[in-house]
Design an enzyme around this catalytic site. Structure first.
Site, PDB file in Angstrom:
ATOM      1  N   SER A 256       0.823  -1.214   0.000  1.00 54.51           N
ATOM      2  CA  SER A 256       0.000   0.000   0.000  1.00 54.51           C
ATOM      3  C   SER A 256       0.858   1.265   0.000  1.00 54.51           C
ATOM      4  O   SER A 256       0.535   2.235  -0.705  1.00 54.51           O
ATOM      5  CB  SER A 256      -0.968   0.005   1.189  1.00 54.51           C
ATOM      6  N   HIS A 286      -1.975  -8.790   1.987  1.00 51.28           N
ATOM      7  CA  HIS A 286      -1.678  -7.516   2.660  1.00 51.28           C
ATOM      8  C   HIS A 286      -2.761  -7.214   3.685  1.00 51.28           C
ATOM      9  O   HIS A 286      -2.742  -7.755   4.791  1.00 51.28           O
ATOM     10  CB  HIS A 286      -1.551  -6.419   1.601  1.00 51.28           C
ATOM     11  N   HIS A 332       6.480 -12.481   9.020  1.00 53.33           N
ATOM     12  CA  HIS A 332       6.501 -11.157   8.411  1.00 53.33           C
ATOM     13  C   HIS A 332       7.699 -11.083   7.473  1.00 53.33           C
ATOM     14  O   HIS A 332       8.727 -11.720   7.712  1.00 53.33           O
ATOM     15  CB  HIS A 332       6.605 -10.064   9.484  1.00 53.33           C
ATOM     16  N   ARG A 341       3.243  -4.181  17.377  1.00 48.95           N
ATOM     17  CA  ARG A 341       1.833  -3.820  17.166  1.00 48.95           C
ATOM     18  C   ARG A 341       0.926  -4.914  17.722  1.00 48.95           C
ATOM     19  O   ARG A 341      -0.191  -4.632  18.174  1.00 48.95           O
ATOM     20  CB  ARG A 341       1.566  -3.589  15.678  1.00 48.95           C
TER      21      ARG A 341
END
Length: 449
Positions: A256, A286, A332, A341
């Site tokens: 993005s 995503h 990841h 996070r």
């Protein structure tokens, strides 16, 4: 008189300065810094890359400049040098709240400086004042069929709002390129302000009665958003403040962010650029990942119930892996430790919903999955990422419409990618045009037969 305000790490902001004024001060300084750096070190090599990287999604190739954040494989994301726990400590929160306000993080991403509470309230008011949707966009949203995916509606409406672009209008009128960033800033502020109204309209049309409440100029951005969505829980608003903060930015190479930067490099305005980024975010690899996590967790609950043993859970995970599937929410492309996070969402859950069965199961999965993935031997990073937790929190507060979750991600991601877009134009970054090769040409380079 501008009064310096210093936080505990030492970053400075000018307490009586607006965000636009701060940029007017900072842009010339950064332009000079980058120009001197490029002049003195422009021919220095940043490293080498391999045939495997050319085929492998360009992983690890240092070929982009993004000022807003940097992802460390071991530490996780740092927003302008600050970790998530540091941001939670130094950024202003709402009155009576504990989580940082996304407006404060946006200020930090744009300027590299920590704002005061009054400056954050100023951004909140400005976004509230800019938040109304164009009437033709409202009509378009109301005419969309119910079967059109929320992300498709989101992206299409963002593109349709391009009618409001101040950058596009200024460019058509021949504005000096030295002023490009000023119009990108104005579009950015307008677009971010309208995204919550847009996202709420999609939600209310698809899942409720189609009515969206008015924006309250005295509420912060997240408070207005949850109110327009139809939720009145102060805890859910706090969760949304956290969610909209931690999903903002993850350096510039993710789909993005890169798509927004790439399209913007052609001098497409922020509306068109951000719409491109949202079409990338809609992909299963995503932004749809948090939805896939919850689907997998619900399937696990249906199979094993809420009181599964660790051994039962381990067997279920192995069945998933042996079936050629991945465990969603784990691993990841860059991180090699637990995503911070994930950690801050877990801390939120421990504080507000410690006895929720889905949260307990997510915690149990966290205990079991990494060892299984290490034993499996294919995962470079067996630790949970942000998506492993966010769906469970949203579901607890009653937002069970999983196909909508990526829209929330998109609202948040706007803050990071559009802050970067301002600096792309301020620094005069050129159109992006990497060199591509054919397999035959690569064979010739490496001397393959």
């Amino acid at each position: 008189q501008l009064t310096p305000s210093v936080n505990f790490i030492g970053a400075r902001t000018l307490a009586n300065e607006s965000l636009r004024d701060a940029l007017e001060r900072l842009v010339p300084e950064k332009q000079k810094e980058v120009a001197e750096f490029r002049k003195n070190y422009g021919d220095k090599k940043l490293g080498e890359y391999t045939v495997g990287q050319a085929y492998g999604g360009m992983r690890g190739i240092k070929g982009l400049v993004t000022e807003t954040s940097l992802l460390d494989p071991d530490e996780g994301i740092r927003f302008r040098g600050y970790s998530i726990p540091e941001c939670q400590e130094i950024l202003p929160s709402a009155d009576g709240g504990a989580e940082p306000l996304p407006e404060g993080l946006f200020w930090l991403l744009v300027t590299g400086e920590v704002p005061t509470k009054d400056q954050v309230k100023q951004v909140s008011r400005e976004w509230a004042n800019r938040g109304a949707l164009p009437s033709h966009v409202v009509q378009m949203l109301n005419n969309f069929p119910a079967e059109l995916h929320p992300m498709s509606q989101f992206s299409a409406a963002i593109t349709a709002m391009q009618s409001e672009s101040k950058f596009a209008r200024a460019y058509a009128e021949g504005v000096n390129k030295a002023k490009y960033w000023q119009y990108v800033y104005e579009d950015t502020m307008d677009l971010i302000a309208k995204l919550t109204s847009l996202a709420a309209t999609i939600y209310r049309n698809l899942y409720r009665d189609g009515k969206v409440g008015a924006i309250d100029a005295d509420k912060d951005w997240s408070g207005n958003f949850t109110s327009m969505l139809g939720y009145d829980s102060p805890q859910f608003t706090e969760l949304m403040r956290l969610y909209l903060t931690i999903h903002t930015d993850h350096e510039g190479g993710n789909v993005s962010a890169h798509a927004t930067h790439l399209v913007g490099s052609a001098l497409s305005d922020p509306y068109l650029s951000f719409a491109a980024g949202m079409n990338g975010l809609a992909g299963p690899l995503h932004g749809l990942a948090n939805q896939e996590v919850l689907v997998w967790v619900n399937k696990l609950r249906e199979t094993l119930g809420d009181n599964a043993t660790d051994d039962q859970l381990r067997e279920f995970i192995w069945t998933t892996l042996k079936g050629g599937q991945v465990v969603p929410g784990y691993g990841h492309a860059v991180l090699r430790k637990t995503d911070p996070r994930y950690t801050c969402q877990r801390e939120f859950a421990l504080k507000h919903l410690p006895d929720d069965p889905v949260f307990k199961l997510v915690g149990q999965i966290y205990k079991v999955v990494p060892d299984v993935l290490l034993e499996h031997g294919k995962a470079k990073n067996p630790w949970p990422n942000v998506d492993a937790h966010s769906g469970a929190l949203l579901q607890y507060y009653g937002m069970t419409e999983m196909s909508y979750y990526t829209v929330l991600f998109g609202v948040s991601r706007a803050l990071g990618v559009l802050a970067s877009l301002i600096w792309d134009r301020a620094l005069g970054l050129p159109i992006e045009r990497p060199k591509s090769m054919t397999t035959e040409a690569l064979k010739k380079i490496v001397g393959a037969n």
